[in-house]
Design a protein around this motif. Structure first.
Motif, PDB file in Angstrom:
ATOM      1  N   HIS A 193       8.359   2.286   0.399  1.00 24.12           N
ATOM      2  CA  HIS A 193       7.761   3.600   0.683  1.00 24.12           C
ATOM      3  C   HIS A 193       7.703   3.824   2.194  1.00 24.12           C
ATOM      4  CE1 HIS A 193       4.059   1.657   2.052  1.00 24.12           C
ATOM      5  NE2 HIS A 193       4.177   0.843   1.000  1.00 24.12           N
ATOM      6  N   PRO A 194       7.586   5.079   2.614  1.00 23.17           N
ATOM      7  CA  PRO A 194       7.379   5.337   4.034  1.00 23.17           C
ATOM      8  C   PRO A 194       6.070   4.682   4.474  1.00 23.17           C
ATOM      9  CG  PRO A 194       7.815   7.393   2.839  1.00 23.17           C
ATOM     10  CD  PRO A 194       7.626   6.300   1.820  1.00 23.17           C
ATOM     11  N   THR A 195       6.036   4.141   5.672  1.00 28.08           N
ATOM     12  CA  THR A 195       4.815   3.519   6.178  1.00 28.08           C
ATOM     13  C   THR A 195       4.161   4.424   7.217  1.00 28.08           C
ATOM     14  OG1 THR A 195       5.985   2.277   7.893  1.00 28.08           O
ATOM     15  CG2 THR A 195       5.699   1.197   5.750  1.00 28.08           C
ATOM     16  N   ALA A 196       2.859   4.305   7.334  1.00 26.56           N
ATOM     17  CA  ALA A 196       2.098   5.149   8.250  1.00 26.56           C
ATOM     18  C   ALA A 196       2.389   4.819   9.710  1.00 26.56           C
ATOM     19  CB  ALA A 196       0.609   5.021   7.971  1.00 26.56           C
ATOM     20  N   HIS A 197       2.841   3.603   9.982  1.00 23.55           N
ATOM     21  CA  HIS A 197       3.090   3.210  11.373  1.00 23.55           C
ATOM     22  C   HIS A 197       4.585   3.255  11.714  1.00 23.55           C
ATOM     23  CE1 HIS A 197       4.247  -0.810   9.970  1.00 23.55           C
ATOM     24  NE2 HIS A 197       3.177  -0.767   9.232  1.00 23.55           N
ATOM     25  N   GLY A 198       5.376   3.934  10.899  1.00 24.45           N
ATOM     26  CA  GLY A 198       6.798   4.124  11.211  1.00 24.45           C
ATOM     27  C   GLY A 198       7.620   3.102  10.553  1.00 24.45           C
TER      28      GLY A 198
ATOM     29  N   GLU B 184      -7.777  -5.236  -1.657  1.00 27.30           N
ATOM     30  CA  GLU B 184      -6.663  -6.171  -1.576  1.00 27.30           C
ATOM     31  C   GLU B 184      -6.130  -6.134  -0.154  1.00 27.30           C
ATOM     32  OE1 GLU B 184      -3.573  -5.755  -4.483  1.00 27.30           O
ATOM     33  OE2 GLU B 184      -4.996  -5.384  -6.094  1.00 27.30           O
ATOM     34  N   LEU B 185      -5.562  -7.247   0.289  1.00 26.49           N
ATOM     35  CA  LEU B 185      -4.933  -7.312   1.602  1.00 26.49           C
ATOM     36  C   LEU B 185      -3.515  -7.810   1.420  1.00 26.49           C
ATOM     37  CD1 LEU B 185      -4.907  -7.324   4.732  1.00 26.49           C
ATOM     38  CD2 LEU B 185      -5.730  -9.685   4.599  1.00 26.49           C
ATOM     39  N   TYR B 186      -2.568  -7.059   1.915  1.00 29.76           N
ATOM     40  CA  TYR B 186      -1.163  -7.448   1.930  1.00 29.76           C
ATOM     41  C   TYR B 186      -0.664  -7.381   3.370  1.00 29.76           C
ATOM     42  CZ  TYR B 186      -0.430  -7.068  -3.131  1.00 29.76           C
ATOM     43  OH  TYR B 186      -0.474  -7.252  -4.483  1.00 29.76           O
ATOM     44  N   LEU B 187       0.096  -8.377   3.775  1.00 26.99           N
ATOM     45  CA  LEU B 187       0.850  -8.287   5.012  1.00 26.99           C
ATOM     46  C   LEU B 187       2.188  -7.662   4.658  1.00 26.99           C
ATOM     47  CD1 LEU B 187       0.114 -11.816   6.507  1.00 26.99           C
ATOM     48  CD2 LEU B 187      -1.033  -9.652   7.013  1.00 26.99           C
ATOM     49  N   MET B 188       2.768  -6.904   5.581  1.00 26.73           N
ATOM     50  CA  MET B 188       4.045  -6.253   5.326  1.00 26.73           C
ATOM     51  C   MET B 188       5.122  -6.901   6.193  1.00 26.73           C
ATOM     52  SD  MET B 188       2.991  -2.225   4.848  1.00 26.73           S
ATOM     53  CE  MET B 188       2.832  -1.911   6.569  1.00 26.73           C
ATOM     54  N   CYS B 189       6.354  -6.875   5.710  1.00 25.63           N
ATOM     55  CA  CYS B 189       7.472  -7.427   6.471  1.00 25.63           C
ATOM     56  C   CYS B 189       8.714  -6.575   6.230  1.00 25.63           C
ATOM     57  CB  CYS B 189       7.725  -8.878   6.077  1.00 25.63           C
ATOM     58  SG  CYS B 189       8.177  -9.121   4.352  1.00 25.63           S
ATOM     59  N   ASP B 190       9.716  -6.741   7.091  1.00 21.75           N
ATOM     60  CA  ASP B 190      10.960  -5.987   6.958  1.00 21.75           C
ATOM     61  C   ASP B 190      11.934  -6.638   5.985  1.00 21.75           C
ATOM     62  OD1 ASP B 190      10.209  -4.037   8.838  1.00 21.75           O
ATOM     63  OD2 ASP B 190      10.894  -5.281  10.492  1.00 21.75           O
ATOM     64  N   ASP B 191      11.900  -7.965   5.871  1.00 26.00           N
ATOM     65  CA  ASP B 191      12.829  -8.703   5.013  1.00 26.00           C
ATOM     66  C   ASP B 191      12.053  -9.822   4.333  1.00 26.00           C
ATOM     67  OD1 ASP B 191      14.720 -10.535   3.962  1.00 26.00           O
ATOM     68  OD2 ASP B 191      16.204  -9.960   5.468  1.00 26.00           O
ATOM     69  N   ILE B 192      11.641  -9.587   3.096  1.00 24.98           N
ATOM     70  CA  ILE B 192      10.754 -10.539   2.428  1.00 24.98           C
ATOM     71  C   ILE B 192      11.440 -11.879   2.164  1.00 24.98           C
ATOM     72  CG2 ILE B 192      11.161  -9.778   0.053  1.00 24.98           C
ATOM     73  CD1 ILE B 192       7.941 -10.168  -0.148  1.00 24.98           C
TER      74      ILE B 192
ATOM     75  N   ILE C 112       1.986 -10.469   0.381  1.00 26.15           N
ATOM     76  CA  ILE C 112       2.968 -10.056   1.385  1.00 26.15           C
ATOM     77  C   ILE C 112       4.001  -9.206   0.675  1.00 26.15           C
ATOM     78  CG2 ILE C 112       4.280 -12.193   1.113  1.00 26.15           C
ATOM     79  CD1 ILE C 112       4.905 -12.000   4.142  1.00 26.15           C
ATOM     80  N   TYR C 113       4.466  -8.148   1.329  1.00 29.35           N
ATOM     81  CA  TYR C 113       5.489  -7.336   0.676  1.00 29.35           C
ATOM     82  C   TYR C 113       6.375  -6.616   1.669  1.00 29.35           C
ATOM     83  CZ  TYR C 113       3.243  -2.637   1.021  1.00 29.35           C
ATOM     84  OH  TYR C 113       2.711  -1.455   1.452  1.00 29.35           O
ATOM     85  N   GLN C 114       7.568  -6.282   1.171  1.00 26.99           N
ATOM     86  CA  GLN C 114       8.531  -5.470   1.891  1.00 26.99           C
ATOM     87  C   GLN C 114       8.471  -4.090   1.261  1.00 26.99           C
ATOM     88  OE1 GLN C 114      12.538  -7.077   2.039  1.00 26.99           O
ATOM     89  NE2 GLN C 114      13.396  -5.019   2.135  1.00 26.99           N
ATOM     90  N   PRO C 115       7.915  -3.109   1.976  1.00 28.94           N
ATOM     91  CA  PRO C 115       7.730  -1.791   1.360  1.00 28.94           C
ATOM     92  C   PRO C 115       9.039  -1.024   1.182  1.00 28.94           C
ATOM     93  CG  PRO C 115       6.992  -1.766   3.638  1.00 28.94           C
ATOM     94  CD  PRO C 115       7.377  -3.171   3.320  1.00 28.94           C
TER      95      PRO C 115
ATOM     96  N   ARG D 273       8.300  -0.832  -8.027  1.00 25.20           N
ATOM     97  CA  ARG D 273       8.832   0.480  -7.648  1.00 25.20           C
ATOM     98  C   ARG D 273       8.610   0.746  -6.157  1.00 25.20           C
ATOM     99  NH1 ARG D 273       6.003   4.739  -6.983  1.00 25.20           N
ATOM    100  NH2 ARG D 273       4.263   3.931  -8.160  1.00 25.20           N
ATOM    101  N   TRP D 274       7.479   0.312  -5.632  1.00 26.87           N
ATOM    102  CA  TRP D 274       7.070   0.613  -4.262  1.00 26.87           C
ATOM    103  C   TRP D 274       7.500  -0.447  -3.241  1.00 26.87           C
ATOM    104  CZ3 TRP D 274       4.012  -3.521  -3.242  1.00 26.87           C
ATOM    105  CH2 TRP D 274       3.368  -4.118  -4.328  1.00 26.87           C
ATOM    106  N   GLY D 275       8.051  -1.584  -3.717  1.00 27.64           N
ATOM    107  CA  GLY D 275       8.491  -2.626  -2.797  1.00 27.64           C
ATOM    108  C   GLY D 275       8.692  -3.950  -3.505  1.00 27.64           C
ATOM    109  N   VAL D 276       8.970  -4.974  -2.729  1.00 32.89           N
ATOM    110  CA  VAL D 276       9.120  -6.322  -3.259  1.00 32.89           C
ATOM    111  C   VAL D 276       7.950  -7.135  -2.739  1.00 32.89           C
ATOM    112  CG1 VAL D 276      10.610  -8.344  -3.425  1.00 32.89           C
ATOM    113  CG2 VAL D 276      11.629  -6.071  -3.192  1.00 32.89           C
TER     114      VAL D 276
END
Length: 113
Positions: free
Chosen positions: A108-113, A57-65, A103-106, A86-89
């Motif tokens: 959880h802690p992210t690996a890239h900070g 699966e491929l998800y893009l991540m964002c700060d404010d969905i 696309i999701y707003q995590p 539970r892990w994001g929106v």
């Protein structure tokens, strides 16, 4: 040494999806020859989840969905309703070629900070 990852999206309308990635999402890239565009992705991470059968699966991540989906909808992009997990929106956007991109707003802690 591994120095990156290459993701391939298969599409019924590759030209339209390439234009979407370039013009709507604003990803920069290079022409690898003959119009084959390869886009630079934002920082990425990979997670391994248990499953009954292998898949990807491929998800893009964002700060404010909500803001991100609103910006995309204002550009004419079809966006799904959000789902609170539970892990994001999470949500999905429809690509011109008919595919969906998660696309999701995590939360959880992210690996890239």
């Amino acid at each position: 040494m591994i120095n990156g990852a290459h993701v391939i999206l298969y599409s019924r309308d590759a030209e339209a999806d390439r234009a979407f990635i370039r013009d709507v999402l604003g990803f920069s890239g290079v022409d690898a020859g003959g119009g084959w565009l390869i886009f630079q992705l934002p920082p990425a991470e990979v997670a391994i989840h248990p499953a009954g059968a292998p898949s990807h699966e491929l998800y893009l991540m964002c700060d404010d969905i909500e803001e991100t989906l609103g910006d995309l909808a204002a550009k004419g992009v079809t966006v799904s309703a959000t789902r609170d997990e539970r892990w994001g929106v999470r949500a999905a956007v429809t690509l011109p070629g008919g595919g969906e991109l998660g696309i999701y707003q995590p939360r959880h802690p992210t690996a890239h900070g």
